[in-house]
Design an enzyme around this catalytic site. Structure first.
Site, PDB file in Angstrom:
ATOM      1  N   GLY A 104       0.801  -1.222   0.000  1.00 29.55           N
ATOM      2  CA  GLY A 104       0.000   0.000   0.000  1.00 29.55           C
ATOM      3  C   GLY A 104       0.828   1.263   0.000  1.00 29.55           C
ATOM      4  N   THR A 112       5.376  -1.116  -4.404  1.00 35.81           N
ATOM      5  CA  THR A 112       5.482   0.315  -4.676  1.00 35.81           C
ATOM      6  C   THR A 112       6.366   1.030  -3.658  1.00 35.81           C
ATOM      7  OG1 THR A 112       3.192   0.219  -5.436  1.00 35.81           O
ATOM      8  CG2 THR A 112       4.153   2.392  -5.189  1.00 35.81           C
ATOM      9  N   ARG A 120      -5.314  -9.464 -14.971  1.00 38.53           N
ATOM     10  CA  ARG A 120      -5.925  -8.232 -14.472  1.00 38.53           C
ATOM     11  C   ARG A 120      -6.821  -7.532 -15.493  1.00 38.53           C
ATOM     12  NH1 ARG A 120      -1.784  -4.718 -11.961  1.00 38.53           N
ATOM     13  NH2 ARG A 120      -3.596  -3.412 -11.576  1.00 38.53           N
ATOM     14  N   ASP A 175      -0.904 -12.007  -3.967  1.00 42.64           N
ATOM     15  CA  ASP A 175      -0.621 -10.574  -3.753  1.00 42.64           C
ATOM     16  C   ASP A 175      -1.035 -10.193  -2.323  1.00 42.64           C
ATOM     17  OD1 ASP A 175       0.451  -8.150  -4.540  1.00 42.64           O
ATOM     18  OD2 ASP A 175      -1.362  -7.429  -5.515  1.00 42.64           O
TER      19      ASP A 175
END
Length: 390
Positions: free
Chosen positions: A69, A100, A228, A286
């Site tokens: 996140g 990220t 996705r 994930d």
């Protein structure tokens, strides 16, 4: 010290039929029909698995074990992985990644969390790097991290076709792949590159180019999130047909599915029908990654997170709804990752291998979990939790 699991329908991943499995310490000591020393082996504990299916523990090759996140700000940093979530989902092995946020989620923390999970009774490895290039390593480089840090087995997740990536050139990307490959060779590890794919139009162009313009084989890559959107899924089908590996993400929301994400169980069925062997397909969760939710006007409405428990659900749906062979489904959630990532003694029900064992009832719901020989779940109840869990 000794546990005998009796009368189970064993998938190892190949179907062995009704067998008994003897666990000694952390390993599988024997697989057969009738254990000759059942009545006179001191301290033997028996588990009657009549009516249950026995399979290797699930291997989740893509988990944000230290949390993910942060795209929505500091308050959106998702929590670390809990041991009890692994147990609930029949997951006995994870491979940790960052993603990220490589600012507040450090490599030091990733390695420490990996070792912490091992101390709590499961198996874990991790990858060096994050979405961004150049890779922020611990030991001075990609090769050094893979060679010198025991639990680092590759690189990732490197982001492509995503607005959050560092938009590397093809040459920069291939430098990472080459360094990972050599590091893996020197260390006797896989040296794989986990590649995060976003919704960008480039898709996996770099991976196709790697196969035609370089000496690095396409088997060196693990492109993930390949379900996705419909366009990326079509690329996954093409990539798999030419010998590539593909990884589908099991954590999802109804909004994602409504917008075109291909459900993992359905994606698996299509690839198998295309002639792609299950040995080149994997599911990952994930887990602990951020999953933003938007309202009808496209405004940010909240955040949920990926769960390692989602793999067991898609495994069940693949068999029940899509009529995938159980042997193939077992390979996809366990054996493929064990083989591709070169995880020692993982992914099989075989003498000498780690006693990572899952027992499922007739509805394919997880009932018993053994991790490295230790009973972690019994009759659907979690027995072992993390150090600081209530």
């Amino acid at each position: 010290m000794f546990t005998l699991i009796k009368n189970a329908d064993v998938y190892a991943p190949e179907h062995l039929g009704k067998k008994s499995v003897l666990v000694c310490g952390e390993r599988i000591a024997w697989v057969g029909d009738d254990f000759p020393a059942e009545k006179n082996l001191p301290g033997l504990k028996a588990v009657d698995a009549k009516g249950m299916m026995l399979m290797p523990g699930i291997i989740d090759n893509h988990v944000h074990v230290t949390g993910g996140g942060s795209e929505g700000g500091p308050h959106m940093r998702t929590p670390e992985l809990l041991l009890s979530d692994m147990v609930k989902g029949g997951v006995t092995t994870v491979i940790g990644v960052r993603g990220t946020d490589d600012v507040s989620r450090s490599m030091e923390a990733l390695v420490a969390k990996t070792n912490g999970l091992i101390a709590e009774g499961v198996s874990a490895w991790c990858l060096t790097g994050s979405y961004q290039l150049p890779v922020k390593s611990l030991c001075g480089g990609i090769r050094e991290d893979i060679v010198l840090i025991d639990k680092v087995i590759g690189v990732g997740e490197i982001a492509l076709s995503d607005h959050r990536s560092s938009n590397p050139t093809f040459e920069e990307f291939m430098y990472v792949a080459a360094a990972a490959r050599v590091g893996g060779m020197l260390a006797g590890k896989s040296g794989l590159v986990n590649v995060h794919l976003g919704d960008g139009p480039g898709g996996i162009e770099y991976l196709f180019r790697a196969g035609t313009e370089t000496e690095v084989p396409i088997s060196q890559f693990v492109p993930t999130h390949m379900n996705r959107n419909p366009d990326l899924f079509e690329q996954a089908r093409e990539f798999a047909k030419i010998g590539g590996y593909v990884d589908f993400t099991t954590s999802t929301t109804q909004q994602f599915l409504d917008e075109g994400e291909v459900k993992c169980s359905k994606a698996l069925k299509i690839l198998l029908e295309d002639g792609v062997p299950a040995s080149r397909i994997s599911f990952s969760s994930d887990g602990q990654g951020s999953m933003p939710v938007f309202d009808a006007k496209g405004n940010f409405a909240g955040m949920t997170i990926g769960r390692v428990t989602s793999i067991a659900g898609e495994f069940k749906d693949a068999i029940v709804q899509e009529k995938v062979l159980i042997e193939d489904a077992v390979r996809v959630v366990s054996t493929t990752s064990a083989d591709h990532f070169k995880l020692p003694r993982k992914g099989y029900i075989k003498e000498g291998f780690d006693a990572d064992i899952v027992l499922l009832d007739e509805k394919l719901d997880v009932q018993f979990v053994f991790s490295r020989g230790r009973k972690m779940m019994e009759n659907g109840r979690v027995l072992v939790k993390g150090t600081f869990e209530d």
